[in-house]
Design a protein around this motif. Structure first.
Motif, PDB file in Angstrom:
ATOM      1  N   ALA A 108       0.095   2.346   5.399  1.00  0.00           N
ATOM      2  CA  ALA A 108       0.892   2.392   4.167  1.00  0.00           C
ATOM      3  C   ALA A 108       2.245   1.733   4.397  1.00  0.00           C
ATOM      4  O   ALA A 108       2.891   1.940   5.428  1.00  0.00           O
ATOM      5  CB  ALA A 108       1.077   3.832   3.717  1.00  0.00           C
ATOM      6  N   GLU A 109       2.681   0.962   3.398  1.00  0.00           N
ATOM      7  CA  GLU A 109       3.993   0.331   3.429  1.00  0.00           C
ATOM      8  C   GLU A 109       5.047   1.176   2.711  1.00  0.00           C
ATOM      9  O   GLU A 109       6.247   0.951   2.865  1.00  0.00           O
ATOM     10  CB  GLU A 109       3.926  -1.048   2.783  1.00  0.00           C
ATOM     11  CG  GLU A 109       2.980  -2.007   3.506  1.00  0.00           C
ATOM     12  CD  GLU A 109       2.758  -3.279   2.724  1.00  0.00           C
ATOM     13  OE1 GLU A 109       3.750  -4.009   2.514  1.00  0.00           O
ATOM     14  OE2 GLU A 109       1.608  -3.538   2.309  1.00  0.00           O
ATOM     15  N   PHE A 110       4.564   2.148   1.919  1.00  0.00           N
ATOM     16  CA  PHE A 110       5.435   3.061   1.189  1.00  0.00           C
ATOM     17  C   PHE A 110       4.868   4.465   1.290  1.00  0.00           C
ATOM     18  O   PHE A 110       3.645   4.655   1.325  1.00  0.00           O
ATOM     19  CB  PHE A 110       5.542   2.675  -0.295  1.00  0.00           C
ATOM     20  CG  PHE A 110       6.141   1.337  -0.548  1.00  0.00           C
ATOM     21  CD1 PHE A 110       7.512   1.192  -0.725  1.00  0.00           C
ATOM     22  CD2 PHE A 110       5.334   0.206  -0.599  1.00  0.00           C
ATOM     23  CE1 PHE A 110       8.063  -0.061  -0.960  1.00  0.00           C
ATOM     24  CE2 PHE A 110       5.886  -1.049  -0.831  1.00  0.00           C
ATOM     25  CZ  PHE A 110       7.250  -1.180  -1.004  1.00  0.00           C
ATOM     26  N   LEU A 111       5.759   5.453   1.321  1.00  0.00           N
ATOM     27  CA  LEU A 111       5.359   6.853   1.301  1.00  0.00           C
ATOM     28  C   LEU A 111       5.778   7.441  -0.033  1.00  0.00           C
ATOM     29  O   LEU A 111       6.957   7.381  -0.395  1.00  0.00           O
ATOM     30  CB  LEU A 111       6.032   7.630   2.431  1.00  0.00           C
ATOM     31  CG  LEU A 111       5.960   7.036   3.838  1.00  0.00           C
ATOM     32  CD1 LEU A 111       6.745   7.911   4.808  1.00  0.00           C
ATOM     33  CD2 LEU A 111       4.521   6.858   4.291  1.00  0.00           C
ATOM     34  N   LEU A 112       4.829   8.008  -0.763  1.00  0.00           N
ATOM     35  CA  LEU A 112       5.146   8.689  -2.013  1.00  0.00           C
ATOM     36  C   LEU A 112       4.955  10.185  -1.806  1.00  0.00           C
ATOM     37  O   LEU A 112       3.821  10.655  -1.677  1.00  0.00           O
ATOM     38  CB  LEU A 112       4.249   8.200  -3.155  1.00  0.00           C
ATOM     39  CG  LEU A 112       4.475   8.900  -4.499  1.00  0.00           C
ATOM     40  CD1 LEU A 112       5.836   8.516  -5.088  1.00  0.00           C
ATOM     41  CD2 LEU A 112       3.365   8.579  -5.496  1.00  0.00           C
ATOM     42  N   CYS A 113       6.054  10.918  -1.734  1.00  0.00           N
ATOM     43  CA  CYS A 113       5.971  12.377  -1.666  1.00  0.00           C
ATOM     44  C   CYS A 113       5.880  12.895  -3.093  1.00  0.00           C
ATOM     45  O   CYS A 113       6.785  12.643  -3.908  1.00  0.00           O
ATOM     46  CB  CYS A 113       7.194  12.945  -0.965  1.00  0.00           C
ATOM     47  SG  CYS A 113       7.260  12.558   0.790  1.00  0.00           S
ATOM     48  N   LEU A 114       4.810  13.619  -3.391  1.00  0.00           N
ATOM     49  CA  LEU A 114       4.531  14.034  -4.759  1.00  0.00           C
ATOM     50  C   LEU A 114       4.088  15.490  -4.761  1.00  0.00           C
ATOM     51  O   LEU A 114       3.150  15.849  -4.038  1.00  0.00           O
ATOM     52  CB  LEU A 114       3.435  13.147  -5.353  1.00  0.00           C
ATOM     53  CG  LEU A 114       2.996  13.417  -6.783  1.00  0.00           C
ATOM     54  CD1 LEU A 114       4.125  13.133  -7.769  1.00  0.00           C
ATOM     55  CD2 LEU A 114       1.766  12.574  -7.130  1.00  0.00           C
ATOM     56  N   ASN A 115       4.737  16.328  -5.558  1.00  0.00           N
ATOM     57  CA  ASN A 115       4.293  17.713  -5.675  1.00  0.00           C
ATOM     58  C   ASN A 115       2.863  17.773  -6.192  1.00  0.00           C
ATOM     59  O   ASN A 115       2.498  17.026  -7.102  1.00  0.00           O
ATOM     60  CB  ASN A 115       5.211  18.494  -6.624  1.00  0.00           C
ATOM     61  CG  ASN A 115       6.376  19.137  -5.914  1.00  0.00           C
ATOM     62  OD1 ASN A 115       6.820  18.667  -4.870  1.00  0.00           O
ATOM     63  ND2 ASN A 115       6.891  20.213  -6.483  1.00  0.00           N
ATOM     64  N   ASN A 116       2.096  18.690  -5.639  1.00  0.00           N
ATOM     65  CA  ASN A 116       0.697  18.800  -6.063  1.00  0.00           C
ATOM     66  C   ASN A 116       0.556  19.353  -7.473  1.00  0.00           C
ATOM     67  O   ASN A 116      -0.481  19.155  -8.124  1.00  0.00           O
ATOM     68  CB  ASN A 116      -0.079  19.689  -5.092  1.00  0.00           C
ATOM     69  CG  ASN A 116       0.294  21.158  -5.217  1.00  0.00           C
ATOM     70  OD1 ASN A 116       1.472  21.515  -5.210  1.00  0.00           O
ATOM     71  ND2 ASN A 116      -0.704  22.023  -5.335  1.00  0.00           N
ATOM     72  N   ASP A 117       1.601  20.038  -7.984  1.00  0.00           N
ATOM     73  CA  ASP A 117       1.522  20.602  -9.338  1.00  0.00           C
ATOM     74  C   ASP A 117       2.135  19.647 -10.359  1.00  0.00           C
ATOM     75  O   ASP A 117       2.899  20.036 -11.232  1.00  0.00           O
ATOM     76  CB  ASP A 117       2.186  21.983  -9.399  1.00  0.00           C
ATOM     77  CG  ASP A 117       3.635  21.985  -8.917  1.00  0.00           C
ATOM     78  OD1 ASP A 117       4.095  20.935  -8.408  1.00  0.00           O
ATOM     79  OD2 ASP A 117       4.298  23.024  -9.055  1.00  0.00           O
ATOM     80  N   LYS A 175       0.837  -1.199   0.000  1.00  0.00           N
ATOM     81  CA  LYS A 175       0.000   0.000   0.000  1.00  0.00           C
ATOM     82  C   LYS A 175       0.873   1.249   0.000  1.00  0.00           C
ATOM     83  O   LYS A 175       1.820   1.363   0.780  1.00  0.00           O
ATOM     84  CB  LYS A 175      -0.919   0.006   1.217  1.00  0.00           C
ATOM     85  CG  LYS A 175      -1.928   1.139   1.223  1.00  0.00           C
ATOM     86  CD  LYS A 175      -2.889   1.012   2.396  1.00  0.00           C
ATOM     87  CE  LYS A 175      -3.970   2.092   2.341  1.00  0.00           C
ATOM     88  NZ  LYS A 175      -4.927   1.970   3.466  1.00  0.00           N
ATOM     89  N   ILE A 176       0.526   2.202  -0.876  1.00  0.00           N
ATOM     90  CA  ILE A 176       1.271   3.452  -1.011  1.00  0.00           C
ATOM     91  C   ILE A 176       0.460   4.599  -0.417  1.00  0.00           C
ATOM     92  O   ILE A 176      -0.701   4.796  -0.781  1.00  0.00           O
ATOM     93  CB  ILE A 176       1.574   3.765  -2.491  1.00  0.00           C
ATOM     94  CG1 ILE A 176       2.318   2.608  -3.163  1.00  0.00           C
ATOM     95  CG2 ILE A 176       2.384   5.053  -2.599  1.00  0.00           C
ATOM     96  CD1 ILE A 176       2.517   2.796  -4.660  1.00  0.00           C
ATOM     97  N   GLY A 177       1.070   5.344   0.486  1.00  0.00           N
ATOM     98  CA  GLY A 177       0.467   6.574   0.990  1.00  0.00           C
ATOM     99  C   GLY A 177       0.996   7.741   0.173  1.00  0.00           C
ATOM    100  O   GLY A 177       2.178   8.087   0.275  1.00  0.00           O
ATOM    101  N   ILE A 178       0.149   8.317  -0.670  1.00  0.00           N
ATOM    102  CA  ILE A 178       0.564   9.399  -1.581  1.00  0.00           C
ATOM    103  C   ILE A 178       0.293  10.737  -0.910  1.00  0.00           C
ATOM    104  O   ILE A 178      -0.846  11.096  -0.640  1.00  0.00           O
ATOM    105  CB  ILE A 178      -0.193   9.305  -2.914  1.00  0.00           C
ATOM    106  CG1 ILE A 178       0.005   7.925  -3.546  1.00  0.00           C
ATOM    107  CG2 ILE A 178       0.267  10.415  -3.867  1.00  0.00           C
ATOM    108  CD1 ILE A 178      -0.838   7.687  -4.790  1.00  0.00           C
TER     109      ILE A 178
END
Length: 286
Positions: A84-93, A4-7
């Motif tokens: 979540a087993e993974f953290l995805l840091c993602l810019n909102n833009d 599971k990815i936490g975005i």
């Protein structure tokens, strides 16, 4: 691998961009994820709230703007609560390709943080970040344009996938910076703790470059100046002493260029002075 990815998306006065990003994520071929939006005290008209079309999205609205790194840290703790087993840091833009999550999770390796190819939103095939390089000699962190997947030494904060077990051991972003250079600091921390950074060339997103920083005059110059110095200080045992000289010589040349072209230099000078005074976090007056 079907973890599971936490975005984590940080919204600061960018509601339209955030909603477009969420829309692209929901078209993903990979379905085991939760989207977490941390609204960093946006103006009311730009705020992300539960009343919008956000089914399946976890929203946290902050009472003040605590900065990019700190807001991501809030999102990371929510992601852990969501299992979540993974953290995805993602810019909102950003906008992601449908197979982006699938390709990222397929490239997972133990003790490795993953990053991706980031193209320019306005010029779809133009690479903005294709892996990154940290120079121990010059104390610089530069984007590369590699065409093939490989291990790199600088992970761009715009997008990266961190296994939750790495987060539990070394954390996410330092909150010294408020914005800019958090990813530089994180890259060194990862490498010094024995972790690897892998660039996944066939996982693609598109980034609206400079959308956030361009809203406030002088924002980027001030924070990149002050925060680069903080990174050099934090990891003085990692960088060559020449890196300090290189920083000040290049800042001098930038100031000279700005003076010749009739532009303001105060933000660079203020960044250096605030570093020398030990000022960290948010600059109160811009």
């Amino acid at each position: 691998m079907n973890g599971k990815i936490g975005i984590i998306l940080i919204n600061y006065n960018g509601r339209r961009d955030t909603l477009e990003c969420i829309k692209s994520i929901k078209k993903s071929t990979y379905s085991n994820y939760v989207i977490i939006v941390v609204d960093n005290h946006s103006n009311l008209e730009e705020r992300i709230s539960d009343c919008e079309n956000l089914e399946g999205v976890v929203v946290r609205i902050l009472g003040e703007n605590i900065g990019f790194g700190a807001a991501n840290n809030v999102g990371a703790e929510i992601a852990l609560k969501e299992k979540a087993e993974f953290l995805l840091c993602l810019n909102n833009d950003t906008v992601v390709s449908p197979d982006f999550l699938e390709r990222m999770i397929s490239a997972y390796e133990k003790n490795t943080v993953l990053t991706c190819r980031i193209n320019d939103y306005s010029s779809r095939d133009k690479i903005w970040y294709g892996g990154g390089k940290t120079s121990k000699v010059f104390g610089t962190f530069r984007h590369q344009k590699f065409s093939m997947s490989r291990y790199v030494s600088f992970v761009c904060g715009c997008c990266f996938l961190m296994p939750a077990d790495i987060y539990r051991k070394i954390g996410l972003f330092s909150e010294q910076f408020f914005m800019y250079c958090e990813d530089s600091d994180l890259s060194v921390r990862l490498l010094k703790n024995g972790y690897r950074i892998k660039y996944v060339s066939d996982a693609v997103i598109w980034h609206k470059i400079g959308r956030s920083a361009d809203r406030i005059k002088g924002l980027k110059l001030y924070y990149t100046t002050r925060n680069r110095l903080i990174v050099l200080r934090n990891w003085k045992d990692y960088f060559c002493p020449l890196s300090w000289m290189y920083f000040y010589v290049t800042r001098f040349l930038v100031v000279l260029f700005l003076l010749i072209t009739g532009r303001e230099t105060g933000d660079i000078r203020q960044g250096i002075m605030d570093y020398q005074r030990g000022i960290e976090g948010k600059r109160e007056k811009l």
